[in-house]
Design a protein around this motif. Structure first.
Motif, PDB file in Angstrom:
ATOM      1  N   THR A 615       0.823  -1.273  -0.230  1.00  0.00           N
ATOM      2  CA  THR A 615       0.065  -0.077   0.097  1.00  0.00           C
ATOM      3  C   THR A 615       0.911   1.092  -0.106  1.00  0.00           C
ATOM      4  O   THR A 615       2.047   1.354   0.591  1.00  0.00           O
ATOM      5  N   ILE A 616       0.432   2.138  -0.841  1.00  0.00           N
ATOM      6  CA  ILE A 616       1.097   3.241  -0.921  1.00  0.00           C
ATOM      7  C   ILE A 616       0.738   4.505   0.188  1.00  0.00           C
ATOM      8  O   ILE A 616      -0.506   4.841   0.155  1.00  0.00           O
ATOM      9  N   LYS A 617       1.532   4.919   1.004  1.00  0.00           N
ATOM     10  CA  LYS A 617       1.128   5.887   2.028  1.00  0.00           C
ATOM     11  C   LYS A 617       1.768   7.194   1.967  1.00  0.00           C
ATOM     12  O   LYS A 617       3.079   7.123   1.633  1.00  0.00           O
ATOM     13  N   ASP A 618       1.092   8.056   2.386  1.00  0.00           N
ATOM     14  CA  ASP A 618       1.777   9.436   2.216  1.00  0.00           C
ATOM     15  C   ASP A 618       2.095   9.559   3.494  1.00  0.00           C
ATOM     16  O   ASP A 618       1.717  10.508   4.729  1.00  0.00           O
ATOM     17  N   VAL A 619       3.608   9.396   3.721  1.00  0.00           N
ATOM     18  CA  VAL A 619       4.178   9.539   4.840  1.00  0.00           C
ATOM     19  C   VAL A 619       5.358  10.710   4.635  1.00  0.00           C
ATOM     20  O   VAL A 619       6.014  10.795   3.327  1.00  0.00           O
ATOM     21  N   ASP A 620       5.549  11.520   5.429  1.00  0.00           N
ATOM     22  CA  ASP A 620       6.625  12.651   5.507  1.00  0.00           C
ATOM     23  C   ASP A 620       7.948  11.790   5.468  1.00  0.00           C
ATOM     24  O   ASP A 620       8.422  11.090   6.267  1.00  0.00           O
ATOM     25  N   ASP A 621       8.737  12.095   4.484  1.00  0.00           N
ATOM     26  CA  ASP A 621      10.326  11.577   4.002  1.00  0.00           C
ATOM     27  C   ASP A 621      11.159  11.640   5.132  1.00  0.00           C
ATOM     28  O   ASP A 621      12.028  10.911   5.453  1.00  0.00           O
ATOM     29  N   GLN A 622      11.057  12.745   5.824  1.00  0.00           N
ATOM     30  CA  GLN A 622      11.756  13.197   7.056  1.00  0.00           C
ATOM     31  C   GLN A 622      11.576  12.505   8.223  1.00  0.00           C
ATOM     32  O   GLN A 622      12.596  12.156   8.825  1.00  0.00           O
ATOM     33  N   ASN A 623      10.344  11.874   8.137  1.00  0.00           N
ATOM     34  CA  ASN A 623      10.044  11.077   9.480  1.00  0.00           C
ATOM     35  C   ASN A 623      10.308   9.611   9.221  1.00  0.00           C
ATOM     36  O   ASN A 623      10.286   8.782  10.241  1.00  0.00           O
TER      37      ASN A 623
END
Length: 1830
Positions: A615-623
């Protein structure tokens, strides 16, 4: 049936091969023409399985032995039916051809096997590039022969007949035929005619498995072939008759090449792994044989030989692995060729060598083509022990650094010199992948194909129009590739490529013609690739790529056992990854008809995984901390081998079917019996029939179940249904110690099903079995490597491991492959190494494309039989709008770059470290605050009274804490030292290298001394250590031997004799020394008596011999006089020498540039002498510079001393000025400054203060940079920091001497300090004293200022003088530098000539030495001949004297005179004396018998011949004097001895004459060779001189030195001038006057010599008359006195009885020795008596001493008793220490009184006018020196 003549008699066996193997010709279908007469279907091969092809003598049997010898053998013959013999074998017709379609390996179904096009090329195959004509190339591509028209770019294909590949190709010299040598079981060689391409001849049974190389001879009637493993057979064919002529085993390792010698068809050469072999066809007594000679490398390392060339004279030039050329002569290396400086000819192996128009061309793996001179190579020879000869190429061409040239072919175009090269470079006339193709992908929209390989390139082709479009190169090889589906790119323009370093690059393909054209743009191509995205998800090579069916996700797999997912819509943003149990070989997403989107992951080690689409999740890359996907749902299938179970199941089914058949047969039999019984009316079945029915066969045991110990590697697989898939496997294993045939799990397609999803399960323990399988025919050892389907899934295309393709026709909607039965099979790629890696069909299923590991890419037209071929062309996608303005992403070129996950881990680690550092900084700030408070408390503590202060130890709360801290600190320091040990050692080594390179060779650095009052300066020379030329004298490699005239002058005529007589002279010297030693002792009376007696005897003997000596001396004088008589053509040696000197030094004034200039012996020079001259120049210049540096250094030291003295004087001046008014002060001179350039040695000196100052400056600079307020002030004030005065260290320029001088001066000028009293008005006397002091101080002020000025001026004058001298020296040094350059150029030139000159000089020396040795032998021979002639003359004279003495003994009128003379002259055969016993023992018996017979015969002949004169010489006649008779017998023995000696001497003389003649002839030959060698050396010297003359020499001249003036002006062109010194000109002018004087002197001398000659001629005539008169007078006196002329020598032979005299002397000596012995014994007795008396006296003396000692002991005992009674009296008197102290106090009082007196005298003296105080003389120094002197 084979004809009788074709039987093979080798090893006594017939020509048939083992019965189990079918003939390779059995499948042929002969045509209807004449072939039926010669070949049949059952014809057998020529070779036997048991035939031993390797012969010990490297020879083979001829064709007669192979085909015409009888069938007799050593082994029992095979029974053969008798057949009628055929007298003559019929020959093949020249017009006979084979049918091509019957030869080729055709597919099982289709009749159109030819590929549409080939985009590949096998660059690894040797000689895989041949030229048929100026437009057509021939090369091998897999199973195809490709004929490429490189102008029209069209291809023609010829299929392999065996279907197992092609081994080698060769072209006929006339380009009318070409040979195709194939691979397989007993492969064929097919000769095709060109250009008709008809099979012309077929050669069979030349090898067992494959051919490695074929070659036609220069005439084209013979063909040589060599096989591969295992037999390595070399065969010579008469190819037109299809008959082998010769064959043998070439070698036991791989053979790369076999060729005929172009100039001799009977010679061949083979080369290969670690060998080269030279073959020759020779006729022996057994017939024609092929004899081989293995090349011996000797001292040279063994090398694989790839390229070689036969030279016309029989030598062979070959390459080597390290790049040098080896010249072979015979079977040995004559010389190894390299380039100048011992560099190899090529950097790597030499792959091909060719001869072309007098030049040698070499091609190497370094990408270079070099051309060499043929004559230089052909005449090359070894010049030293290294075996290397340095040569340089005529020309060279570097194709490219990355190119590996395999072969070159010259095109036969008139007027052009074009070459075709087989390389691994993809930038040639035709560009292909080099090596295996890693991956292939096809566009989903058009006829485009993309490929990648390990050659670091990505290529795109238009396979419909058969054109390559574009390519890109990278630093790493490509490993996987896919074409993005249309769901990702509508125009299908994106290509995804995985690389070896784990990088994935996404390219965009577009047509550049659609872009905006800018001015200056390069040529527009048909297509262009642009990098769109680049990222690195893996750490190892990317092996699999796959897009999700909707194009939303890209999955990548790698050998690092990870699968990574990327979000395509968000510019390939990383989603995450998970780990797999093994390296990944394939990724496949589920098709669209599956309910869920899943990914099939196939691992190499037998694990097959399935996962759901992440599943593709919109997660902040910095976190995001890591990209690892937690709790990934996976289904795993761990394949377990079931092949043994399948085989068992198939065996059970087969047996069941067999039982059913048998049961049906029984039922049918029973039914028939029942019918017969009904027909015949029988009621019962016969018992026999029932028993037969009841009998059953015993069943064999079923196959065992076998489980291989290692998992099966999976090759490929695909989905069949959700959760189900098919796989193809491969496994090589061993069962029960026996290797299984083929590949164990191969031969089946396995249908498998996944178990349920599991989380965090252990896959290692899991074992699964497939639930279904499909049998694949003929795939036991040939598994399927790649599988693809047509668009409608009606055809399955399979790529096999042996390079074949297989097409199965399936029914519609058959995912379980029920209809997998019939197939179409075709061999395309190479069978050995052409495994198919990729196979795809085009988007419309019209084309099939394959890519193999042999580097070939084939395109097949699938529906060519059913669809009319139309000209198709791929459409390249149009460029997107704005693509030209898009920025290209930065590529990842570093293979060590971080992957995405590692970069994220690195970022998190850095983030964590930053947090830790922040915490540490916060803690440090807190500690700093606490530390400041602590320091404040310590300060307050110090302000308290002492009794209230805390001690420092009171602050220590716990001592253990400090100890622990110190311990940890020391451990950390040790750890840091260990960690930095490598860096420390690295930098130390770097510093040492820098010092060794720049500082160690430096003898003295530049020192600049500045003047004090002016701007003048002087700098020393930066002097390095002397060069190698000036350190030692290099011995000349070949010193020139002196010429014959020089040796004659130096040695003299008697030098050889003197050298060989040295031993005798030494012995004589020793004897003379010993005689002198004997004569030195005083003589006794007895010795005098003996000597007197001996002297008397000697006088008597000398009187008798003196006359003979006089006669002999006179004869010798006459001989010497006659010898010294000069010949008529005699020349005085002095005149000859003078003439020679005149010719050498005065007669030839040719310039060195003259062609006939002859270099004098003393002017010849070589490299060693030139090096000496260069070394002398260097040492002389070095000495001059060093002396000047010493002067400058002393000047610098003088300046330092001057500055020190000026400092002292300034200090004194300041002291004086402190005592005088300020108005009268003179300006204080400024102290001169020392500059850094004057003391460069101090730049490396430092102390702690210097380091701290440097640290402070660094901090200031950093603060300045950080604040950016004072950017330019950071470096101010640091230039002279090391010279600033520091407290008593190196900055202080004052030394101990200067300090002592200043202390003395200050003491000298120190005013006496007045005692502080109450101030009072000075009196008149005091004012007068003050005025006088002021005057004195003013004078001293003036004096010191003048002294400082004098020092400054003196130093500047010294500097100006030395500067003037250095300028002159600079001029000379510049001239010496110019001369040095000239000498160095001459030395380099002489070194180039040195080797050849040494060779010539050594030859001259050896010939000269040989001539000297022979001349010495001639002289020795002549000397021996002269000695032997003298001995012969002496023997003849002895014989004459014997006869004369006997005649005189007979007297006159003796009647027995005739008898006695006969007795004397009688010839007697005497037995020869045996020289040694060994010689007599070694004689043969036969020779003894023959010699006895001969002697008896000779005696008989003598007896018979002298019967008339027989007389008995053993009995003295009556009345004959017995004494005379005995004398006659004795003299006869002497005569016989003399005669025998004469015979021996004559024989020796004859032998010496022969030896002399032989040596004389040799001397003439050697002299001729020596003259030729000297002429060659002279010519070489002249050539060397000419080359030296060509060197340019710079000579600076002033105008007044140029005397070449034209019309009063110096011309511009001075090329016709001659430069020489004034001294030489003066010598020439003086020589003119000397020659005039010598001419007059010689004329006068000539006149005097003429007069003297006339006088000597007159005196000679008068002396001749006088001699004749004196001879007449002597003759008359003899006649008058003796009555006849007699010999006066006979009268002077009287002597004394020497025996009697010797006995008398002996008796006298004995008496004297006895008397001497008696005296000696008497002296011994007297000496013994004296010794006895002395011993007695000594004993008496000892007794007296003993008595005295006893008395003394008694006295000491009594004294000791007295002292013991008086103890304690010593402490009653005054102490010694008190006395010493009192004396010291007294001395101190005396010295103080003396000082008071001296001070009073000084005060009185100061009161006087003009009084001057001198330093007092302290008497203490004298007193202190006294004990030292004492």
């Amino acid at each position: 049936m084979k004809e009788p003549d074709d039987q093979d008699t080798e090893e006594g066996q017939s020509g048939s091969r083992s019965e189990g193997k079918p003939s390779s010709r059995s499948n042929l279908k002969p045509s209807d023409d004449t072939t039926d007469d010669f070949f049949t279907d059952g014809e057998e091969s020529y070779l036997d399985d048991d035939l031993d092809l390797e012969d010990m003598n490297e020879s083979t049997h001829s064709s007669q032995e192979y085909f015409q010898a009888p069938a007799a053998s050593q082994e029992p013959p095979i029974e053969v039916k008798e057949e009628p013999e055929v007298d003559v074998k019929k020959k093949l017709s020249p017009t006979f051809y084979y049918n091509y379609l019957e030869l080729i390996s055709i597919p099982r179904v289709s009749a159109e096997p030819c590929p549409s096009h080939s985009f590949g090329y096998d660059c690894r195959k040797r000689a895989n590039l041949q030229l048929l004509d100026n437009n057509t190339l021939l090369y091998v591509a897999g199973n195809q022969m490709v004929l490429l028209d490189f102008k029209n770019k069209t291809q023609i294909y010829l299929q392999s007949s065996s279907g197992q590949g092609i081994g080698a190709i060769g072209v006929h010299p006339n380009k009318t035929y070409f040979a195709v040598a194939e691979k397989g079981s007993f492969p064929k060689i097919i000769i095709y005619e060109y250009p008709s391409l008809k099979p012309y001849r077929i050669l069979r049974d030349g090898t067992e498995k494959a051919y490695a190389y074929v070659d036609f001879n220069d005439e084209g009637n013979l063909l040589a072939s060599v096989g591969c493993h295992p037999d390595y057979t070399i065969t010579i064919w008469d190819w037109k008759e299809e008959q082998p002529i010769l064959r043998t085993k070439a070698f036991s390792q791989d053979v790369f090449k076999v060729t005929f010698n172009p100039d001799n068809d009977e010679q061949l050469t083979t080369s290969g792994s670690g060998h080269i072999k030279f073959w020759e066809m020779a006729f022996t007594f057994t017939g024609l044989k092929l004899q081989g000679s293995l090349g011996r490398f000797g001292k040279t390392s063994t090398s694989d030989i790839e390229g070689y060339a036969e030279l016309p004279d029989g030598k062979v030039l070959s390459g080597s692995e390290w790049g040098n050329l080896l010249l072979w002569e015979g079977s040995l290396i004559k010389v190894e060729l390299c380039r100048t400086g011992m560099k190899s000819c090529h950097n790597g192996s030499i792959n091909q060598i060719m001869l072309d128009e007098g030049e040698v061309i070499t091609a190497g793996s370094d990408g270079c083509i070099r051309i060499w001179d043929f004559e230089t190579i052909d005449t090359a020879d070894v010049i030293d022990d290294t075996g290397l000869l340095e040569i340089e190429p005529i020309n060279e061409l570097l194709v490219d650094k990355s190119v590996n040239l395999f072969s070159l072919i010259k095109m036969d175009e008139v007027g052009n010199n074009f070459w075709l090269a087989q390389t691994q470079d993809p930038e040639c006339l035709f560009s292909f992948h080099s090596g295996p193709i890693s991956a292939l992908a096809v566009s989903p929209l058009t006829y485009l194909m993309a490929t990648t390989a390990m050659d670091c390139s990505v290529r795109v082709y238009d396979f419909a129009s058969k054109n390559p479009l574009v390519q890109m190169k990278f630093k790493q090889g490509g490993t996987s590739l896919i074409w993005a589906p249309r769901s990702v790119s509508v125009s299908a323009s994106q290509i995804v490529v995985g690389f070896q370093d784990g990088v994935v690059r996404i390219f965009e393909l577009f047509d550049p013609k659609g872009l905006t054209v800018f001015a200056g743009r390069k040529k527009i191509l048909d297509a262009e690739l642009q990098l769109k995205y680049v990222f690195k998800p893996h750490t190892e090579e990317v092996t699999a790529l796959a897009y999700e069916r909707d194009g939303e996700i890209l999955a990548t797999g790698s050998e690092d056992k990870t699968v990574f997912f990327f979000d395509v819509e968000k510019e390939y943003k990383p989603i995450g990854f998970f780990n797999t149990p093994g390296p990944i070989c394939q990724l496949m997403w589920s098709p669209a008809n599956h309910p869920e989107s899943t990914l099939l992951i196939i691992c190499e080690n037998g694990y097959i995984l399935e996962c759901l689409c992440p599943t593709i999740k919109d997660v902040d890359d910095q976190n995001v901390v890591t990209f690892a996907i937690p709790d990934m749902l996976l289904r795993c299938f761990h394949f377990t081998s079931v092949k043994s179970k399948i085989l068992r199941f198939m065996e059970v089914q087969r047996r069941e079917k067999l039982k059913m058949l048998k049961e049906k047969e029984r039922e049918e039999r029973r039914r028939k019996l029942a019918e017969e019984r009904e027909a015949f009316g029988e009621e019962e079945i016969p018992e026999e029939v029932v028993s037969e029915e009841e009998e059953e066969e015993e069943e064999e045991p079923l196959p065992e179940i076998f489980m291989p110990p290692t998992p099966s590697p999976v090759l490929c697989g695909f989905y069949s249904a959700p959760g189900k898939f098919w796989v193809s496997l491969l496994l090589n294993d061993i069962f029960d110690g026996v290797e299984l045939s083929g590949n164990y799990d191969a031969g089946f397609l396995y249908h498998c099903q996944f178990p349920s999803y599991l989380r965090n399960s252990d896959f290692q323990k899991q074992e699964n079995e497939p639930f279904d399988f499909r049998v694949l025919e003929d795939t036991e050892d040939n598994p399927i490597r790649a599988i693809t389907f047509s668009n409608d899934h009606t055809m399955m295309f399979c790529g096999m491991r042996n390079g074949a393709i297989r097409v199965y026709v399936l029914s519609e909607n058959d995912p379980f492959l029920v209809s997998l039965k019939d197939y179409w099979h075709f061999n395309v790629h190479d069978n050995n190494y052409g495994s198919i890696k990729s196979i795809f069909s085009s988007f419309d299923d019209q084309y099939l494309l394959t890519a193999g590991e042999d580097g070939n890419i084939f395109v097949f037209d699938v529906f060519s039989e059913f669809i009319i071929q139309k000209e198709a062309k791929a459409k390249v996608p149009s460029p997107r709008f704005g693509i030209e303005s898009e920025a290209v992403p930065e590529d990842i070129e570093d293979p060590k770059a971080y992957s995405i996950e590692n970069a994220r881990k690195k970022r998190e680690h850095d983030k964590l470290m930053r947090k830790v550092e922040e915490i540490k900084a916060h803690k440090r700030e807190q500690i700093k605050i606490l530390r400041n408070e602590f320091w404040k408390l310590l300060a307050l503590n110090k302000e308290l009274p002492t009794h209230m202060q805390f001690q420092r130890t009171d602050f220590n709360i716990d001592a253990k804490i400090h100890a622990e801290i110190h311990k940890k600190t020391s451990l950390k320091m040790e750890q840091v030292e260990k960690e930095l040990a490598w860096e420390k050692q690295k930098f130390e080594l770097g510093l040492k290298k820098l010092q060794d390179r720049f500082r160690e060779p430096l003898e003295s650095d530049t020192i600049v001394v500045y003047a004090i009052q002016s701007d003048h300066q002087i700098a020393s020379y930066r002097l390095t250590k002397p060069s190698k030329y000036s350190k030692l004298k290099r011995p000349s490699q070949s010193e020139r031997r002196a010429s014959k005239m020089e040796r004659f002058e130096k040695e003299g005529p008697g030098r050889k004799e003197s050298q060989r007589d040295t031993g005798g002279s030494i012995s004589l010297q020793e004897e003379s020394v010993m005689e002198k030693g004997k004569k030195f002792h005083p003589r006794t009376l007895s010795e005098i008596m003996v000597e007197n007696q001996i002297e008397k005897t000697k006088k008597l003997i000398q009187q008798a011999e003196r006359a003979q000596l006089k006669i002999l001396q006179r004869k010798k004088e006459w001989e010497e006089l006659y010898k010294s008589k000069p010949d008529d053509d005699y020349e005085d040696p002095k005149d000859v020498q003078a003439i020679k000197e005149a010719q050498t030094f005065m007669g030839d004034f040719n310039l060195k540039t003259a062609p006939d200039y002859k270099i004098p012996e003393h002017m010849r020079i070589n490299a060693a002498k030139k090096e000496e001259e260069l070394g002398f120049l260097d040492s002389m210049a070095h000495g001059k510079k060093r002396y000047m540096n010493k002067c400058i250094l002393s000047l610098r030291d003088l300046k330092l001393a001057v500055i020190e003295e000026i400092q002292c004087l300034v200090q004194e001046l300041k002291n004086i000025q402190s005592s005088i008014p300020a108005s009268k002060h003179m300006p204080i001179p400024q102290v001169p400054q020392i500059y850094p350039e004057e003391v460069p040695e101090r730049r490396f000196q430092y102390d702690e203060e210097t380091l701290l100052r440097f640290k402070r400056k660094q901090k200031k600079r950093q603060e300045a940079k950080s604040s950016s307020k004072q950017s330019g002030s950071g470096g101010s004030g640091g230039g002279l920091g090391f010279l600033k005065l520091s407290s008593g260290k190196e900055g202080d320029l004052t030394t101990r001497d200067s300090l002592s001088r200043s202390s003395k001066a200050s003491a000298f000028l120190e005013l006496p300090k007045q005692t502080e009293f109450e101030k009072a008005e000075p009196g008149d006397v005091e004012l007068e004293i003050m005025k006088r002091d002021e005057v004195k101080h003013l004078y001293m002020q003036q004096f010191l200022c003048n002294r400082i000025k004098e020092l400054t001026v003196t130093f500047d004058a010294e500097l100006h003088l030395l500067r003037h001298q250095k300028l002159k020296l600079d001029t000379k040094m510049k001239l010496s530098d110019l001369h040095h350059v000239t000498l160095f150029q001459e030395m380099l030139l002489l070194k180039n000539f040195e080797k050849q000159e040494n060779i010539l000089q050594e030859r001259v020396n050896s010939l000269d030495k040989e001539e000297q040795d022979m001349q010495w032998k001639i002289n020795e021979t002549l000397k021996e001949m002269e000695e032997k002639k003298n001995e012969i003359t002496k023997l003849q004279e002895q014989e004459k004297a014997l006869y004369a003495g006997f005649q005189s003994a007979l007297g006159e009128n003796n009647k027995f005179a005739n008898f006695l003379m006969k007795v004397l002259k009688k010839k007697i055969k005497r037995a020869k004396k045996k020289e040694t016993e060994g010689d007599a023992e070694d004689e043969d018996e036969e020779s003894e018998e023959s010699s006895e017979e001969e002697s008896s015969l000779e005696s008989d002949e003598d007896a018979s011949g002298s019967e008339d004169d027989v007389f008995d010489d053993s009995i003295c006649p009556t009345n004959c004097d017995v004494g005379l008779f005995e004398l006659a017998l004795q003299l006869r023995e002497k005569r016989l001895d003399i005669e025998e000696a004469l015979v021996e001497e004559k024989k020796i003389v004859d032998n010496l004459k022969k030896e002399y003649d032989t040596i004389s002839k040799k001397v003439k030959v050697v002299a001729t060779n020596l003259n030729a060698a000297e002429e060659a050396l002279e010519a070489y010297q002249r050539e060397k001189q000419q080359r030296l003359n060509e060197l340019l020499v710079v000579i600076p001249l002033k105008l007044h030195q140029i005397e070449y003036v034209v019309f009063g002006e110096v011309p511009e062109d001075l090329s016709g001038t001659l430069v020489f010194s004034n001294h030489s000109l003066d010598r020439l002018q003086e020589r003119i006057v000397q020659l005039q004087e010598e001419n007059a002197k010689q004329q006068k001398l000539n006149k005097e010599c003429r007069e003297r000659r006339k006088l000597l001629t007159r005196e000679k005539r008068e002396m001749a008359k006088t001699i004749s008169k004196m001879e007449e007078t002597v003759r008359e006196l003899m006649i008058s006195k003796f009555g006849r002329v007699i010999d006066l020598e006979a009268l002077q032979t009287l002597s004394v009885n020497t025996t009697l005299e010797e006995l008398k002397i002996k008796k006298l000596r004995k008496e004297l020795s006895n008397a001497k012995e008696i005296r000696m014994w008497e002296e011994k007795i007297a000496q013994v008596r004296w010794d006895l008396m002395m011993k007695t006296k000594e004993h008496t003396k000892k007794l007296h001493q003993m008595n005295d000692l006893c008395l003394e002991k008694k006295k000491l005992d009594s004294r000791l008793n007295t002292l013991q009674n008086q103890q304690g009296n010593a402490f009653q008197g005054p102490r010694k220490a008190d006395i010493v102290a009192k004396q010291k106090v007294t001395e101190l009082v005396q010295t103080q009184s003396e000082k008071i007196t001296a001070l009073k005298e000084e005060i009185a003296l100061l009161r006087k006018k003009g009084g001057l105080i001198l330093p007092p003389i302290t008497p203490m120094q004298e007193n202190e020196m006294k004990p030292l002197d004492a």
